[in-house]
Scaffold this motif. Structure first.
Motif, PDB file in Angstrom:
ATOM      1  N   VAL A 185      65.600  -9.519  -8.216  1.00 55.57           N
ATOM      2  CA  VAL A 185      64.501  -9.371  -6.962  1.00 55.57           C
ATOM      3  C   VAL A 185      64.508 -10.730  -6.186  1.00 55.57           C
ATOM      4  CG1 VAL A 185      62.246  -8.865  -6.667  1.00 55.57           C
ATOM      5  CG2 VAL A 185      63.285  -7.937  -8.596  1.00 55.57           C
ATOM      6  N   SER A 186      64.499 -10.491  -5.152  1.00 55.00           N
ATOM      7  CA  SER A 186      64.371 -11.804  -4.092  1.00 55.00           C
ATOM      8  C   SER A 186      63.048 -11.967  -3.802  1.00 55.00           C
ATOM      9  CB  SER A 186      65.206 -11.457  -2.789  1.00 55.00           C
ATOM     10  OG  SER A 186      64.608 -10.453  -1.945  1.00 55.00           O
ATOM     11  N   TYR A 187      62.268 -13.114  -3.644  1.00 53.64           N
ATOM     12  CA  TYR A 187      60.928 -13.395  -3.495  1.00 53.64           C
ATOM     13  C   TYR A 187      61.044 -14.590  -2.303  1.00 53.64           C
ATOM     14  CZ  TYR A 187      56.140 -14.747  -4.630  1.00 53.64           C
ATOM     15  OH  TYR A 187      54.913 -14.877  -4.390  1.00 53.64           O
ATOM     16  N   LYS A 188      60.020 -14.277  -1.402  1.00 57.01           N
ATOM     17  CA  LYS A 188      59.958 -15.271  -0.375  1.00 57.01           C
ATOM     18  C   LYS A 188      58.764 -16.257  -0.763  1.00 57.01           C
ATOM     19  CE  LYS A 188      59.729 -16.885   4.035  1.00 57.01           C
ATOM     20  NZ  LYS A 188      61.011 -17.396   4.805  1.00 57.01           N
ATOM     21  N   ILE A 189      59.037 -17.486  -0.876  1.00 52.85           N
ATOM     22  CA  ILE A 189      58.057 -18.584  -0.842  1.00 52.85           C
ATOM     23  C   ILE A 189      56.934 -18.677   0.077  1.00 52.85           C
ATOM     24  CG2 ILE A 189      57.638 -21.024  -1.620  1.00 52.85           C
ATOM     25  CD1 ILE A 189      60.805 -21.134  -2.396  1.00 52.85           C
ATOM     26  N   GLU A 190      55.746 -18.149  -0.300  1.00 48.46           N
ATOM     27  CA  GLU A 190      54.739 -18.443   0.566  1.00 48.46           C
ATOM     28  C   GLU A 190      53.763 -19.431   0.834  1.00 48.46           C
ATOM     29  OE1 GLU A 190      54.639 -16.105   2.921  1.00 48.46           O
ATOM     30  OE2 GLU A 190      55.806 -14.340   2.186  1.00 48.46           O
ATOM     31  N   ASN A 191      53.604 -20.182  -0.401  1.00 47.63           N
ATOM     32  CA  ASN A 191      52.687 -21.213  -0.368  1.00 47.63           C
ATOM     33  C   ASN A 191      53.071 -22.205  -1.602  1.00 47.63           C
ATOM     34  OD1 ASN A 191      51.709 -19.954  -2.774  1.00 47.63           O
ATOM     35  ND2 ASN A 191      50.691 -18.506  -1.509  1.00 47.63           N
ATOM     36  N   GLU A 192      52.102 -23.201  -1.675  1.00 46.87           N
ATOM     37  CA  GLU A 192      52.335 -24.202  -2.788  1.00 46.87           C
ATOM     38  C   GLU A 192      52.250 -23.551  -4.185  1.00 46.87           C
ATOM     39  OE1 GLU A 192      53.777 -27.190  -2.490  1.00 46.87           O
ATOM     40  OE2 GLU A 192      53.980 -26.869  -0.457  1.00 46.87           O
ATOM     41  N   SER A 193      51.316 -22.771  -4.122  1.00 52.73           N
ATOM     42  CA  SER A 193      51.016 -22.211  -5.333  1.00 52.73           C
ATOM     43  C   SER A 193      52.440 -21.407  -6.002  1.00 52.73           C
ATOM     44  CB  SER A 193      50.064 -21.150  -5.468  1.00 52.73           C
ATOM     45  OG  SER A 193      49.917 -20.316  -6.617  1.00 52.73           O
ATOM     46  N   ASP A 194      53.174 -20.705  -5.012  1.00 52.10           N
ATOM     47  CA  ASP A 194      54.397 -20.253  -5.345  1.00 52.10           C
ATOM     48  C   ASP A 194      55.485 -21.286  -5.744  1.00 52.10           C
ATOM     49  OD1 ASP A 194      53.460 -17.608  -4.879  1.00 52.10           O
ATOM     50  OD2 ASP A 194      54.493 -17.352  -2.948  1.00 52.10           O
ATOM     51  N   ARG A 195      55.387 -22.119  -4.945  1.00 49.75           N
ATOM     52  CA  ARG A 195      56.324 -23.363  -5.061  1.00 49.75           C
ATOM     53  C   ARG A 195      56.179 -23.840  -6.602  1.00 49.75           C
ATOM     54  NH1 ARG A 195      59.840 -25.722  -1.923  1.00 49.75           N
ATOM     55  NH2 ARG A 195      58.876 -24.708  -0.271  1.00 49.75           N
ATOM     56  N   LEU A 205      71.287  -8.509   2.233  1.00 48.20           N
ATOM     57  CA  LEU A 205      70.693  -7.714   1.315  1.00 48.20           C
ATOM     58  C   LEU A 205      69.299  -8.211   0.828  1.00 48.20           C
ATOM     59  CD1 LEU A 205      70.451  -5.387  -0.823  1.00 48.20           C
ATOM     60  CD2 LEU A 205      71.940  -6.791  -2.293  1.00 48.20           C
ATOM     61  N   PHE A 206      69.484  -9.452   0.342  1.00 52.41           N
ATOM     62  CA  PHE A 206      68.218 -10.192  -0.153  1.00 52.41           C
ATOM     63  C   PHE A 206      67.099 -10.660   0.770  1.00 52.41           C
ATOM     64  CE2 PHE A 206      71.039 -10.563  -3.910  1.00 52.41           C
ATOM     65  CZ  PHE A 206      70.202  -9.857  -4.895  1.00 52.41           C
ATOM     66  N   THR A 207      67.664 -11.085   2.139  1.00 54.84           N
ATOM     67  CA  THR A 207      66.732 -11.312   3.178  1.00 54.84           C
ATOM     68  C   THR A 207      66.000 -10.129   3.696  1.00 54.84           C
ATOM     69  OG1 THR A 207      68.174 -12.978   3.912  1.00 54.84           O
ATOM     70  CG2 THR A 207      66.499 -12.448   5.368  1.00 54.84           C
ATOM     71  N   ALA A 208      66.478  -9.141   3.816  1.00 54.90           N
ATOM     72  CA  ALA A 208      66.201  -7.768   4.410  1.00 54.90           C
ATOM     73  C   ALA A 208      65.070  -7.177   3.422  1.00 54.90           C
ATOM     74  CB  ALA A 208      67.010  -6.667   4.962  1.00 54.90           C
ATOM     75  N   CYS A 209      65.382  -7.154   2.080  1.00 54.16           N
ATOM     76  CA  CYS A 209      64.731  -6.320   1.152  1.00 54.16           C
ATOM     77  C   CYS A 209      64.123  -7.007   0.116  1.00 54.16           C
ATOM     78  CB  CYS A 209      65.780  -5.583   0.409  1.00 54.16           C
ATOM     79  SG  CYS A 209      66.741  -4.536   1.815  1.00 54.16           S
ATOM     80  N   PRO A 210      62.911  -8.263   0.386  1.00 55.36           N
ATOM     81  CA  PRO A 210      62.227  -8.816  -0.702  1.00 55.36           C
ATOM     82  C   PRO A 210      61.502  -7.744  -1.341  1.00 55.36           C
ATOM     83  CG  PRO A 210      61.295  -8.916   1.501  1.00 55.36           C
ATOM     84  CD  PRO A 210      62.579  -8.197   1.688  1.00 55.36           C
ATOM     85  N   GLY A 211      61.763  -8.193  -2.790  1.00 53.66           N
ATOM     86  CA  GLY A 211      60.691  -7.522  -3.771  1.00 53.66           C
ATOM     87  C   GLY A 211      61.312  -6.049  -4.265  1.00 53.66           C
ATOM     88  N   ILE A 212      62.399  -5.639  -3.949  1.00 54.57           N
ATOM     89  CA  ILE A 212      63.277  -4.516  -4.237  1.00 54.57           C
ATOM     90  C   ILE A 212      64.252  -4.988  -5.115  1.00 54.57           C
ATOM     91  CG2 ILE A 212      64.482  -2.572  -3.752  1.00 54.57           C
ATOM     92  CD1 ILE A 212      63.584  -2.663  -0.824  1.00 54.57           C
TER      93      ILE A 212
END
Length: 297
Positions: free
Chosen positions: A277-287, A210-217
Motif C-alpha cells: 500500500v502506498s502512503y503519502k506523508i502528510e505531516n510530522e506525526s506521519d514522519r 501506479l503507487f502515485t495515482a492509487c494511494p491507500g489501495i
C-alpha cells in the motif's frame, strides 16, 4: 468465540448434531492460520490472489474475471483449493482435498455468488469447507458443514454430484458472510487512469505511476508483475534505483503487510496478506511513525 454480525459469523447452536465436529474444525483452521485476526487479513487477499493469477494480466493483457474462458473459470475452484492448502500449510488428503487436525476435509467453491456447491459421492457425510465468491461486489463467504445426505438434494448430475437443499443450508457454520475481500484493482480506477499507469515503456516508471495515482489501495505481487511486465518485477520496486526512490522524492512510501503490519494498522490502512500500500506523508506525526518503524531515516 461470540457471534460477530459485522463479519457474518454464525456458528450452529450447541445442541446441533454437528456442533462439536464443526467447532473443532473451526479451531483447527484458526490455529493453522494463526488466529482469527490473521484469518481475516489473509482472507482479504486470498481470493484476489487466486483470481488474478488465473487472469494473468502480465501475459494475457486481460484485466477482469469476465475475460476468462469457461474452462478457466472452472479451474478457479482447483486454484482456491491449492492456495488454501498452502495458506494453512497442510497436506492434501488421500481421498479429499486437504488433511487438517487429523482428518480429511473437502473444499468446495462457487463463484456465482449463490449456493451452488457441488458435492461428489466421496464427500457425502464428510466435513467440507465451503467458499463463495462474488467478484461483482468483492464479497465472500466461508462456511463449514458436514455434508449429510439429509442436507442434500435427492437429484444428481451426470457426475453423480449433488448440492445442498434450501433446508439443508441452515446446517452450515458460517465463519464469514458478506466479507469484503480486496477488489479487482482495475475496477477501482478509470480506463484513463489505467492507460496513464501503463503508458511508460519502463517497468519502474509504470510502478511509480501506479503507487502515485492509487494511494491507500492494496496492491498484490501479481498486480506489480502485471504492471512492471518484467521477470525481475520486484527489483523495479526496491530502493537504490527502483520506484521507491522516485516515490520518496514525492513524499510517498510503499508499505508491505508482511514487514510493516503494525505500522499499517496504526495508519488506519486496510490490507490483506502479502499486499503493498502506498502512503503519502502528510505531516510530522506521519514522519515520526515511519522513522520509528524504520521505514525512513
Amino acid at each position: 468465540m461470540t457471534s460477530d454480525e459485522s463479519s457474518g459469523y454464525a456458528p450452529l447452536a450447541p445442541e446441533h448434531i454437528d456442533f462439536e465436529d464443526l467447532r473443532r474444525l473451526e479451531g483447527d483452521l484458526f490455529q493453522a492460520v494463526g488466529g482469527r485476526l490473521v484469518f481475516d487479513e489473509k482472507l482479504r487477499s486470498f481470493f484476489r490472489s487466486a483470481i488474478d493469477e488465473v487472469i494473468d494480466t502480465a501475459r494475457t493483457g486481460r484485466f477482469f474475471l469476465s475475460d476468462l474462458e469457461k474452462t478457466e473459470k472452472t479451474y478457479l475452484g482447483t486454484k482456491f483449493e491449492i492456495l488454501l492448502r498452502d495458506w494453512l500449510d497442510v497436506p492434501k488428503g488421500v481421498v479429499l482435498d486437504l488433511h487438517i487436525g487429523g482428518q480429511e476435509v473437502d473444499v468446495k467453491s462457487t463463484t456465482g455468488g449463490g449456493s451452488g456447491w457441488m458435492i461428489p459421492p466421496e464427500a457425502i457425510d464428510q466435513l467440507c469447507i465451503l467458499l463463495r465468491v462474488n467478484e461483482v461486489d468483492s464479497t465472500c463467504a466461508v462456511g463449514l458443514v458436514r455434508a449429510r445426505p439429509a442436507y442434500l438434494r435427492s437429484g444428481q448430475n451426470r457426475d453423480a454430484k449433488t448440492s445442498f437443499s434450501a433446508a439443508g443450508r441452515v446446517n452450515i457454520w458460517w465463519l464469514v458472510q458478506g466479507f469484503a475481500y480486496s477488489p479487482n484493482f482495475w475496477t477501482l480506477i478509470s480506463e484513463q487512469t489505467r492507460e496513464y499507469i501503463m503508458a511508460p515503456s519502463g517497468g519502474t516508471n509504470r510502478l511509480v505511476r501506479l503507487f502515485t495515482a492509487c494511494p491507500g489501495i492494496p496492491v498484490s505481487r501479481v498486480l506489480i508483475a502485471s504492471v512492471a511486465k518484467q521477470d525481475d518485477f520486484m527489483k523495479r520496486l526496491r530502493r537504490n534505483g527502483g520506484a521507491r526512490d522516485k516515490l520518496f522524492e514525492a513524499g510517498i512510501v510503499v508499505l508491505y503487510s508482511e514487514a510493516h503490519r503494525e505500522l499499517m494498522h496504526e495508519l488506519g490502512l486496510t490490507f490483506g496478506a502479502r499486499e503493498f500500500v502506498s502512503y503519502k506523508i502528510e505531516n510530522e506525526s506521519d514522519r515520526a511513525k515511519l522513522q520509528m518503524h524504520g521505514v525512513i531515516d
